[in-house]
Motif scaffolding. Sequence first.
Motif, PDB file in Angstrom:
ATOM      1  N   UNK A 191       4.305   8.044   4.689  1.00 27.81           N
ATOM      2  CA  UNK A 191       4.643   9.319   5.328  1.00 27.81           C
ATOM      3  C   UNK A 191       5.815   9.993   4.609  1.00 27.81           C
ATOM      4  N   UNK A 192       6.744   9.183   4.044  1.00 32.77           N
ATOM      5  CA  UNK A 192       7.836   9.785   3.275  1.00 32.77           C
ATOM      6  C   UNK A 192       7.286  10.532   2.064  1.00 32.77           C
ATOM      7  N   UNK A 230       4.300  11.865   1.730  1.00 30.98           N
ATOM      8  CA  UNK A 230       3.588  13.068   2.175  1.00 30.98           C
ATOM      9  C   UNK A 230       4.580  14.153   2.601  1.00 30.98           C
ATOM     10  N   UNK A 231       5.635  13.727   3.305  1.00 28.66           N
ATOM     11  CA  UNK A 231       6.654  14.674   3.759  1.00 28.66           C
ATOM     12  C   UNK A 231       7.338  15.324   2.555  1.00 28.66           C
ATOM     13  N   UNK A 267      -3.460  13.079  -1.625  1.00 24.15           N
ATOM     14  CA  UNK A 267      -3.323  12.222  -0.454  1.00 24.15           C
ATOM     15  C   UNK A 267      -4.437  11.168  -0.497  1.00 24.15           C
ATOM     16  N   UNK A 300       7.455  19.199   1.334  1.00 25.17           N
ATOM     17  CA  UNK A 300       8.740  19.879   1.177  1.00 25.17           C
ATOM     18  C   UNK A 300       8.889  20.468  -0.215  1.00 25.17           C
ATOM     19  N   UNK A 318       0.836  -1.210   0.000  1.00 25.68           N
ATOM     20  CA  UNK A 318       0.000   0.000   0.000  1.00 25.68           C
ATOM     21  C   UNK A 318       0.873   1.264   0.000  1.00 25.68           C
ATOM     22  N   UNK A 367      -5.811   4.565  -1.575  1.00 28.55           N
ATOM     23  CA  UNK A 367      -7.097   4.201  -0.999  1.00 28.55           C
ATOM     24  C   UNK A 367      -7.374   2.704  -0.883  1.00 28.55           C
ATOM     25  N   UNK A 399       3.748   2.387   6.466  1.00 25.35           N
ATOM     26  CA  UNK A 399       3.737   3.667   7.193  1.00 25.35           C
ATOM     27  C   UNK A 399       4.893   4.549   6.736  1.00 25.35           C
ATOM     28  N   UNK A 400       6.075   3.939   6.599  1.00 25.27           N
ATOM     29  CA  UNK A 400       7.276   4.705   6.241  1.00 25.27           C
ATOM     30  C   UNK A 400       7.157   5.292   4.834  1.00 25.27           C
ATOM     31  N   UNK A 439       3.804  -3.659   7.528  1.00 24.80           N
ATOM     32  CA  UNK A 439       3.018  -2.501   7.988  1.00 24.80           C
ATOM     33  C   UNK A 439       3.946  -1.309   8.210  1.00 24.80           C
ATOM     34  N   UNK A 440       5.128  -1.582   8.783  1.00 23.23           N
ATOM     35  CA  UNK A 440       6.103  -0.516   9.000  1.00 23.23           C
ATOM     36  C   UNK A 440       6.519   0.132   7.691  1.00 23.23           C
ATOM     37  N   UNK A 441       6.748  -0.683   6.649  1.00 22.06           N
ATOM     38  CA  UNK A 441       7.137  -0.144   5.344  1.00 22.06           C
ATOM     39  C   UNK A 441       6.007   0.708   4.764  1.00 22.06           C
TER      40      UNK A 441
END
Lengths: 348, 315
Positions: free
Chosen positions: B107-108, B110-111, B226, B115, B45, B230, B103-104, B99-101
């Motif tokens: 968020x990367x 979006x960040x 964003x 920027x 995802x 989905x 999230x990472x 799941x960690x990947x």
Amino acid sequence: MRLEAIENPTLARSLGLPVLALVATFMVGGFLAMLAGANPLLTFGLIVKGAVGSKFALLETLNRATPLIFTGLAVAVAFRAKLWNIGAEAQLYAGALVTILIGTKLALPGPLLIPLMGIGAMIAGGVVLLGPVLLKTRLGVDEVVTTLLFNFIMLLLISMLLEGPLKDPMGMGWPKSEAIPRNARLPRLVEGLRLHWGFGIAILSAVVVWVVQTRTTLGYEIRAVGLNAEAARFAGIPVGAVMVKTALLSGGLAALAGYSEVAGLKGNLTLDLSPGFGYTGIVVAMLALLNPLGVIVSAIFVAGIFVGADGMSRAAEVPTYIADILLACALLFMVLAILLTKFRVRKG
Amino acid sequence: MSEIVDILISASFWAAVLRIASPLIFATMGELICERAGVLNLGIEGIMVIGAFAGWIAVYAGLPLWGGVAVAMLSGMFFGLIHAVLTVPFGLSQHVVGIGITLLATSSAYYAYRLSLPEVSSPPRIEPFQPIDIPGLSDLPFVGPALFSQTPLTYFAFFTVLVVALVLYRTPLGLALRAVGENPSAVEAQGLSVTALRMGAVIVGSGLMAVGGAFLTISAFSSFFFEMVNGRGWICIALVVFGAWSPSRALLGALLFAAFDALQVRLQQTSYGTLVPYQVFLMIPYILSILALILMSRRANVPAALMTPYNRGER
């Protein structure tokens, strides 16, 4: 390379590596702040200030930690049994929904509504997780995907209800529900301070879960199933029944997050009730090494990063999403650090 | 009912089916490669999100469209590499790391978005891939506009399925890859590296997932939003199971799924749309995915070593 088990890890190893994981996380954070043209130390200073720098900030952090304690506990309980509940978000909304239904539709006195909404929410959350778990135990359907997909279905269901039967006629067209009566709200923990009893219930829940896990047969069975389901079955533990009990407990805990947010903080139900508390619960639980009491600490830590990042981004030009990256890094570094406390990397 | 028939016999409906299926085909093939090698990749995802962002921002920065596809693929391979290192040699929980990947990577993206475009309120548009008529075929009545007037990435998606199937079933590499998901010790005994094969599969698979994400921004919508992925990644995991880990059947699943999705969008415009709240239509894809999982649960031939880390010297 291969991994070699360490018989008796030294204290320095068991403590040093997790600390190193956090240091590594903040080094990534520092790098990200530099990418945004900000001073890393200043950025971290602003995050700390935003999280605990004033009485208001600290209470805000504790308020934000409250739903995270619940979802963190939900994940910790489930993961202990190797039940991969990624659907705490859906269970949270199920809890919030039932809280609103009971709170606005039943004309009962407030002191009666408060416990009733909580019990109703827990049942709803448990039932929502029961579906995927029965599919897993009966048909072997992987619960990761089903619980994930339920998150989307639940959010659409809430959206449908908020634009339909649950819509507040006085809501100026916004999709939000009516508010539950004032006397059915969770009271303040200390008069005059903006911190409600949801936080107290969260701490209490963590203690109860800790007692269940360490002092009861169910706790023993959950651990046995998680360690090796086949061996547990062989030892006469009813694996399916343990899974169902775990699901009810886990789903119920996640639902309390929704209950506490509605009855303690917001008063009504909107589609943005949870900015991903269910998913963040996974990070909270893993950082706490699935320990229920540890969940309290890690939830406050995680909430502090979020609240602190909000405050920081108002002062510095660093996007708030740095908080999400920090948490994802903390999760990945931490699981690796925990592994390396027990295993040594050997060549060949 | 006549409204449904009208939809089904329109060429534009079938053109939409192929378009909706394209990102799913890329990502499903990516996940399929990972799982055939024995690694569940729940990073899918987030990798689709980073692919959607990276491809779009690269084109916005002036790269040609195919350059955007390449950048997206590289971004996916980077996060795939992290997943591979943590789950293959270190053998960490594929659920938790995945799941960690997600999230990472999310968020990367979006960040990086904030920027690179700090001032904008709505994301800028790029000039996306345009449909290409296949000479001769696109002039055919009905079939032409339905199937042969698509963007290059859609044709590329189908081509990818062909390549994945050929490599998996017709080459020594494919044999080794399938074996590593079934019986890694046997592969090791042949003198091949389980670690290298599995890591390679995860990295390449993640690259494909990211191209699936990039399809959304540089072929379908021309902008990055964003939450635009989905849940498509999770749906692709269900599609792999539905396709019983076979590329051709997974392709069929993706097309079937896209047909239902295209149908629900069009049904919202008909008299059904006024009878039933639109959220019910939007739920259909997720409910179908769960139903597909239930339907296949009894017969699915799961790779025997899926989710089992391999540590040399054990046993």
